[in-house]
Design a protein around this motif. Structure first.
Motif, PDB file in Angstrom:
ATOM      1  N   TYR A 264       0.831  -1.186   0.000  1.00 33.71           N
ATOM      2  CA  TYR A 264       0.000   0.000   0.000  1.00 33.71           C
ATOM      3  C   TYR A 264       0.868   1.239   0.000  1.00 33.71           C
ATOM      4  O   TYR A 264       1.685   1.427   0.898  1.00 33.71           O
ATOM      5  N   PHE A 265       0.697   2.088  -0.988  1.00 36.93           N
ATOM      6  CA  PHE A 265       1.426   3.338  -1.030  1.00 36.93           C
ATOM      7  C   PHE A 265       0.614   4.403  -0.305  1.00 36.93           C
ATOM      8  O   PHE A 265      -0.531   4.675  -0.654  1.00 36.93           O
ATOM      9  N   CYS A 266       1.209   4.970   0.731  1.00 39.69           N
ATOM     10  CA  CYS A 266       0.530   6.010   1.489  1.00 39.69           C
ATOM     11  C   CYS A 266       1.108   7.360   1.123  1.00 39.69           C
ATOM     12  O   CYS A 266       2.276   7.634   1.393  1.00 39.69           O
ATOM     13  N   ALA A 267       0.318   8.194   0.472  1.00 45.05           N
ATOM     14  CA  ALA A 267       0.803   9.512   0.052  1.00 45.05           C
ATOM     15  C   ALA A 267       1.029  10.408   1.270  1.00 45.05           C
ATOM     16  O   ALA A 267       0.157  10.540   2.125  1.00 45.05           O
ATOM     17  N   MET A 268       2.187  10.993   1.338  1.00 50.00           N
ATOM     18  CA  MET A 268       2.535  11.877   2.454  1.00 50.00           C
ATOM     19  C   MET A 268       2.155  13.316   2.124  1.00 50.00           C
ATOM     20  O   MET A 268       2.089  13.706   0.968  1.00 50.00           O
TER      21      MET A 268
END
Lengths: 106, 106
Positions: free
Chosen positions: A3-7
């Motif tokens: 899962y890519f979590c946008a910062m």
DNA sequence: ATAACATATTGATTATTCTAGATATATAAA
DNA sequence: TTTATATATCTAGAATAATCAATATGTTAT
């Protein structure tokens, strides 16, 4: 599954917009090279205590504590309490995710 | 031969520590999608004029001009003068080099 | 030349950040 | 349970950033 979590670019950039905070992050990349060994624990797995960071940075205790709290709020570092001491280490997944966010969104 | 030029993390982070400036950089990624066409030039190769950026950002002319100058000083954008207008476009090599710098040094 | 227009710069005000001293809190030692 | 130590939080002054109105500069059209 990854899962890519946008910062939040702006929020993290505010943390990185300060020379001392960036230097702290870099020092924490290699605690053995940058800090004296801890006497109460024989490893750096949980990071470096506030006092050592303060000594190296040369700013007041309250300033460094405030900085570390800000870095923790941005999730760039993880605090661990050992007795009287709080040890801070880098949050590598978040740092990597931030760079990925820049690559994708900036 | 590829020369890697290390960017100043703190200086660029100061530019990115502002929501409007980050949004401008993102809009400039796709001028056709984000701005009306220019009447005096029939392409966006040199970027977008200040007035369009100002309209989209909703801040005063002087503020946007100041922001763009700051972004130019950090080398994140490149200005090109066409007659009365100044067009700003992204400086992709510098933006990429900044991300590389973060990867290597942060 | 002069008027009109786009952008840049200046000056001023408000908001935010930096920073330290003082104080509070948490833990360990005596 | 008092004392000492490490860190966190509060308060406040100084420095910096955000923002706009006014003005200056540069360019084009008249």
């Amino acid at each position: 599954m990854y899962y890519f979590c946008a910062m939040n670019i702006v929020e993290i950039s505010k943390v990185l917009a300060n020379d001392t905070r960036v230097r702290i992050l870099r020092w924490l990349k290699d605690p053995v090279a940058n800090f004296p060994p801890h006497q109460d624990i024989d490893h750096f797995d949980d990071g470096v205590c506030v006092g050592y960071i303060q000594d190296k940075a040369g700013l007041s205790q309250s300033t460094i504590s405030t900085y570390l709290t800000a870095m923790q709020n941005a999730q760039l570092v993880i605090p661990t309490r050992h007795g009287k001491w709080t040890y801070y280490k880098r949050n590598e997944p978040v740092i990597e995710a931030y760079i990925e966010t820049l690559k994708a969104e900036l």
